[in-house]
Design an enzyme around this catalytic site. Structure first.
Site, PDB file in Angstrom:
ATOM      1  N   GLN A  65       0.857  -1.173   0.000  1.00  0.00           N
ATOM      2  CA  GLN A  65       0.000   0.000   0.000  1.00  0.00           C
ATOM      3  C   GLN A  65       0.899   1.229   0.000  1.00  0.00           C
ATOM      4  O   GLN A  65       1.849   1.282   0.784  1.00  0.00           O
ATOM      5  CB  GLN A  65      -0.813  -0.057   1.294  1.00  0.00           C
ATOM      6  CG  GLN A  65      -2.053   0.743   1.335  1.00  0.00           C
ATOM      7  CD  GLN A  65      -2.774   0.514   2.663  1.00  0.00           C
ATOM      8  OE1 GLN A  65      -2.304  -0.219   3.529  1.00  0.00           O
ATOM      9  NE2 GLN A  65      -3.908   1.150   2.838  1.00  0.00           N
ATOM     10  N   GLY A  66       0.595   2.195  -0.856  1.00  0.00           N
ATOM     11  CA  GLY A  66       1.386   3.434  -0.870  1.00  0.00           C
ATOM     12  C   GLY A  66       0.491   4.607  -0.517  1.00  0.00           C
ATOM     13  O   GLY A  66       0.131   5.404  -1.387  1.00  0.00           O
ATOM     14  N   SER A  78       0.253   6.296   3.273  1.00  0.00           N
ATOM     15  CA  SER A  78       0.744   7.239   4.286  1.00  0.00           C
ATOM     16  C   SER A  78       1.972   8.002   3.799  1.00  0.00           C
ATOM     17  O   SER A  78       2.754   7.488   2.992  1.00  0.00           O
ATOM     18  CB  SER A  78       1.125   6.497   5.563  1.00  0.00           C
ATOM     19  OG  SER A  78       0.005   5.886   6.125  1.00  0.00           O
ATOM     20  N   SER A  98       4.129  -1.384   4.500  1.00  0.00           N
ATOM     21  CA  SER A  98       4.372  -2.766   4.935  1.00  0.00           C
ATOM     22  C   SER A  98       4.692  -3.630   3.731  1.00  0.00           C
ATOM     23  O   SER A  98       3.947  -3.634   2.752  1.00  0.00           O
ATOM     24  CB  SER A  98       3.127  -3.338   5.616  1.00  0.00           C
ATOM     25  OG  SER A  98       2.717  -2.500   6.650  1.00  0.00           O
ATOM     26  N   GLU A 137     -12.799  -6.561   3.908  1.00  0.00           N
ATOM     27  CA  GLU A 137     -12.067  -7.553   4.696  1.00  0.00           C
ATOM     28  C   GLU A 137     -11.854  -7.114   6.131  1.00  0.00           C
ATOM     29  O   GLU A 137     -10.738  -7.063   6.603  1.00  0.00           O
ATOM     30  CB  GLU A 137     -10.682  -7.767   4.081  1.00  0.00           C
ATOM     31  CG  GLU A 137     -10.659  -8.810   3.014  1.00  0.00           C
ATOM     32  CD  GLU A 137     -10.190 -10.158   3.515  1.00  0.00           C
ATOM     33  OE1 GLU A 137     -10.845 -11.135   3.157  1.00  0.00           O
ATOM     34  OE2 GLU A 137      -9.228 -10.213   4.258  1.00  0.00           O
ATOM     35  N   GLU A 191      -7.610   5.253  17.659  1.00  0.00           N
ATOM     36  CA  GLU A 191      -8.308   6.535  17.846  1.00  0.00           C
ATOM     37  C   GLU A 191      -9.187   6.853  16.637  1.00  0.00           C
ATOM     38  O   GLU A 191     -10.326   7.304  16.789  1.00  0.00           O
ATOM     39  CB  GLU A 191      -7.281   7.659  18.074  1.00  0.00           C
ATOM     40  CG  GLU A 191      -6.587   7.599  19.433  1.00  0.00           C
ATOM     41  CD  GLU A 191      -5.629   6.413  19.582  1.00  0.00           C
ATOM     42  OE1 GLU A 191      -5.104   5.924  18.555  1.00  0.00           O
ATOM     43  OE2 GLU A 191      -5.426   5.959  20.715  1.00  0.00           O
TER      44      GLU A 191
END
Lengths: 401, 378
Positions: free
Chosen positions: A130-131, A133, A165, A248, A384
């Site tokens: 995943q790109g 953040s 990740s 998911e 949060e």
């Protein structure tokens, strides 16, 4: 109301259980089963081997339509598989491709994108990261500043992504970049599929507190991406992003993993004698393990409800049950952290020993899990942010940010 | 697997919600707390007319033959409105015990009268020994020709003061295991030698001291088998525990809804309390706890209704989770209401006090966790 599985589903459960039982015999030492292990130097070959066996049986990505390489499973069959895999702490491959990017493509991808990407995901051959953040866009994802500028048939991407990740093992990334710098926040963002071998991409490791390597920084330096790799319309990537976030999320695998941990700890307490008594005779330990079992079953019951609502309600339910999925996520990740923490408390002084010490209980697995669990409370929406979502969408309270 | 309720059950829920909102408002709840009887005979009659008393009984006993999960729905709605009175004692405890373990003659006699609303029953188990476990049963029943004679004191017995009939759990034999030698009797509450004195409790829910002095009961009034009555108790308490859990879920959801409405309305520092994130987090946690308890309880209740072996552990888990979460949710509910929430006049206190009552029923957390520890292999 009826909680019984059909005979076919019961048989499926048994098949999965047997498979994972056998497959996990070859796991590397101190295996926890999180992404840290799955994508580690030692763990990734094992992950690929297990996933390729799963793919051969059609069990890796059972819930995709058959035409794209899936087995056409319902969400309930997927739940059974997830529960079996979770119980054995088994690697189930690339949660980013299988669980996030793939389902998004099924709904909004072009036919060409589906044909290009879904079959290799189903075969366990293509790993995704995943790109999203960035250093200054974490929970506030819409603050991202990575730019994509149109140039002929391509876009040219520049910027920095972080907390990616598995970027060090990934073949492809689904990433977000700003295509319209004039508009603010969530408008003006587009959703791209990027080959990680593209010139101009540099991946730099971010090492976690336990020494494991899961996260990375990814630098984009004039990276050319064909325009046909855009998912959805230009500047409309935010809607696609929100959809990806909701896939998911029953979280059932995590609760199944807790069940296995508790079983293992019960056995340990019965066999271990310190100060003249077995740990199992200590009423405080009995009470703590009972409490973990209770909370695990309460979470598991919620996970079943989420899966059931998504099964019967389709895409619409995925949005209306988002607050429940947020509940399952925050409840589940915080509980997993407690399981690891309590395991270490039970071990007493031994609780501080890590992998490499011959004295470390379970080769230091629980102390590793405890450190990794912090990431679980942050990744995929911090606890949060999840509580914000529950308050806003589950209770109709005013948005505070 | 099918986790939906039937259309008929959804209709039952809506009807129950509407009926209780109109017929059992908080003014009535407060009146009945002070009332000597603790229930409204008019409301009792209306509930019987709606078919609630015989909801899960066979048609031949005047029931509507719905399944146990339908009773769960009813209890959830009763908890939401804090319905006072002997429904739980009569239908949930005694009704289920007779339905599951009574003879045909007993079913014909008692279920029919429960269904029609003609009798109130009380489940007479706990004693000054202070436990729901079998070891706490010390009140003796001694055989005397065709009768048994009961002597001793029971405590924390709901609705005994208004009961027509009781199911009394007695010790008929000493044995190696406390579970052996327990016998249950159907006892006419008007028998000579019985006195029932309600004790003031935090929920004003009419828990009585019941004294038995040479009370004669015919042998034919045994439910289940002589000396083997603990099986009946276990089976009954499994179902009753899930009903108590779901009643609590109803109450928790009511406090979440009330608090949610209040913080949206109450303005301080120029904005509604609901706009303060710290309060939103409390609310999110309250909703998570309520939702997890509801789902765990539905599963445990289904297992108990189906008579599955896994019910024993799951029901204990649900009840223990209830003990933790009900109190947590109402405590936050009172806190978020501020000072007004602490007053006798405010509805939050009604729920707050009932969280203690519910905790005391069918096993406190320490008792249950020890059982669960054994069940998971410790």
């Amino acid at each position: 109301m009826d909680f019984k599985w059909t005979p076919e589903q019961e048989a499926m459960k048994k098949d999965f259980d047997d498979f994972f039982e056998e497959a996990m015999k070859g796991k590397p030492a101190a295996w926890v089963g999180g992404l840290e292990d799955m994508f580690s130097e030692e763990g990734f070959p094992f992950t690929k081997m297990v996933c390729s066996k799963l793919a051969d049986k059609g069990w890796l990505v059972g819930h995709y339509p058959k035409e794209y390489g899936g087995s056409g499973w319902s969400i309930l069959e997927q739940l059974i598989r997830a529960e079996a895999a979770g119980y054995h702490h088994a690697p189930t491959g690339d949660i980013f491709g299988i669980g996030m990017c793939g389902p998004t493509l099924i709904v909004v991808g072009t036919e060409e994108q589906k044909k290009e990407h879904l079959p290799p995901i189903c075969r366990g051959e293509r790993y995704w990261c995943q790109g999203w953040s960035e250093p200054n866009a974490g929970s506030d994802l819409a603050a991202l500043t990575t730019r994509a500028v149109r140039d002929g048939d391509d876009y040219i991407i520049n910027g920095q992504k972080t907390w990616n990740s598995g970027a060090h093992i990934a073949d492809w990334a689904f990433m977000l970049a700003r295509t319209d710098p004039e508009t603010k926040r969530s408008r003006g963002i587009s959703y791209f599929l990027v080959d990680m071998k593209s010139p101009g991409i540099t991946v730099v490791p971010l090492i976690s507190m336990d020494g494991s390597h899961l996260y990375n920084e990814t630098y984009y330096d004039d990276v050319r991406v064909p325009a046909r790799n855009m998912v959805g319309e230009e500047n409309q990537g935010w809607a696609v992003t929100r959809m990806t976030m909701n896939f998911e999320r029953s979280g059932v695998g995590g609760f199944a993993g807790n069940m296995a941990d508790i079983k293992e700890l019960v056995q340990f307490c019965k066999e271990t004698k310190w100060n003249g008594k077995t740990l199992a005779e200590n009423p405080l330990i009995r009470s703590r393990l009972a409490q973990l079992a209770i909370e695990t079953e309460a979470g598991r019951a919620l996970a079943y409800r989420i899966a059931w609502l998504q099964e019967t309600g389709g895409m619409e339910a995925i949005a209306t049950t988002a607050w429940m999925a947020s509940s399952g996520k925050v409840y589940g990740s915080e509980l997993s952290q407690r399981v690891a923490a309590i395991a270490e408390q039970i071990f007493g002084l031994y609780g501080q020993l890590i992998k490499g010490s011959k004295w470390a209980p379970f080769s230091g697995k629980y102390i590793a899990a405890h450190q990794m669990s912090m990431g679980g409370n942050i990744a995929a929406g911090t606890s949060e942010i999840q509580r914000n979502m529950i308050a806003w969408t589950g209770l109709g309270l005013p948005r505070t940010i | 697997m099918n986790l939906d309720f039937t259309e008929e059950q959804d209709m039952l829920r809506t009807a129950a919600k509407d009926f209780l909102t109109t017929e059992c408002d908080k003014t009535m709840v407060r009146q009945l707390e002070e009332d000597e009887k603790g229930y409204s005979p008019e409301l009792w009659k209306k509930m019987a007319d709606l078919g609630w008393m015989g909801l899960i009984f066979p048609e031949k006993y005047g029931g509507t033959e719905m399944d146990f999960m339908s009773l769960i729905i009813l209890c959830e709605e009763m908890g939401r409105n804090i319905l006072p009175g002997p429904f739980f004692s009569t239908v949930v405890l005694c009704g289920n015990a007779i339905l599951d373990s009574g003879t045909d003659v007993q079913k014909d006699e008692y279920l029919t009268k429960i269904a029609s609303g003609d009798i109130i029953m009380s489940w007479v188990q706990t004693e000054p020994t202070n436990t729901w476990g079998a070891g706490g049963i010390e009140v003796k029943a001694v055989a005397d020709k065709d009768d048994f004679v009961i002597n001793g004191t029971k405590l924390f017995v709901a609705d005994a003061h208004v009961a027509d009939w009781m199911i009394v759990v007695t010790r008929t034999k000493g044995g190696a295991k406390p579970e052996d030698g327990v016998t249950l009797f159907l006892v006419d509450a008007k028998s000579p030698g019985i006195t029932a004195i309600p004790q003031p409790t935090v929920g004003m829910d009419k828990l009585c001291e019941v004294n038995f002095k040479d009370v004669k009961v015919p042998k034919g009034n045994i439910i289940g088998k002589l000396d083997k009555g603990w099986e009946v108790v276990e089976k009954t308490l499994l179902k009753a525990s899930t009903c108590k859990c779901i009643e609590s879920v109803g109450a928790m959801q009511a406090t979440v809804d009330m608090t949610n409405a209040y913080i949206k309305d109450r303005v301080q520092y120029g904005r509604p309390l609901a706009a303060f994130q710290v309060l939103q987090f409390d609310m999110a946690n309250a909703l998570i706890k309520t939702t997890t308890l509801r789902e765990l309880t539905y599963r445990a209740a289904w297992e108990a209704g189906e008579g599955l072996p896994e019910a024993a552990t799951d029901v204990a888990m649900a009840k223990s989770w209830m003990n933790d979460t009900f109190y947590w949710v109402v405590e936050r509910g009172v806190q978020l209401h501020g000072a007004i929430g602490t007053t006798r006049d405010h509805d939050m206190g009604l729920y707050y006090r009932r969280s203690k009552c519910a905790e005391c029923q069918f096993g406190d957390s320490d008792f249950l966790k020890e059982k669960i520890a054994k069940d998971i292999g410790l």
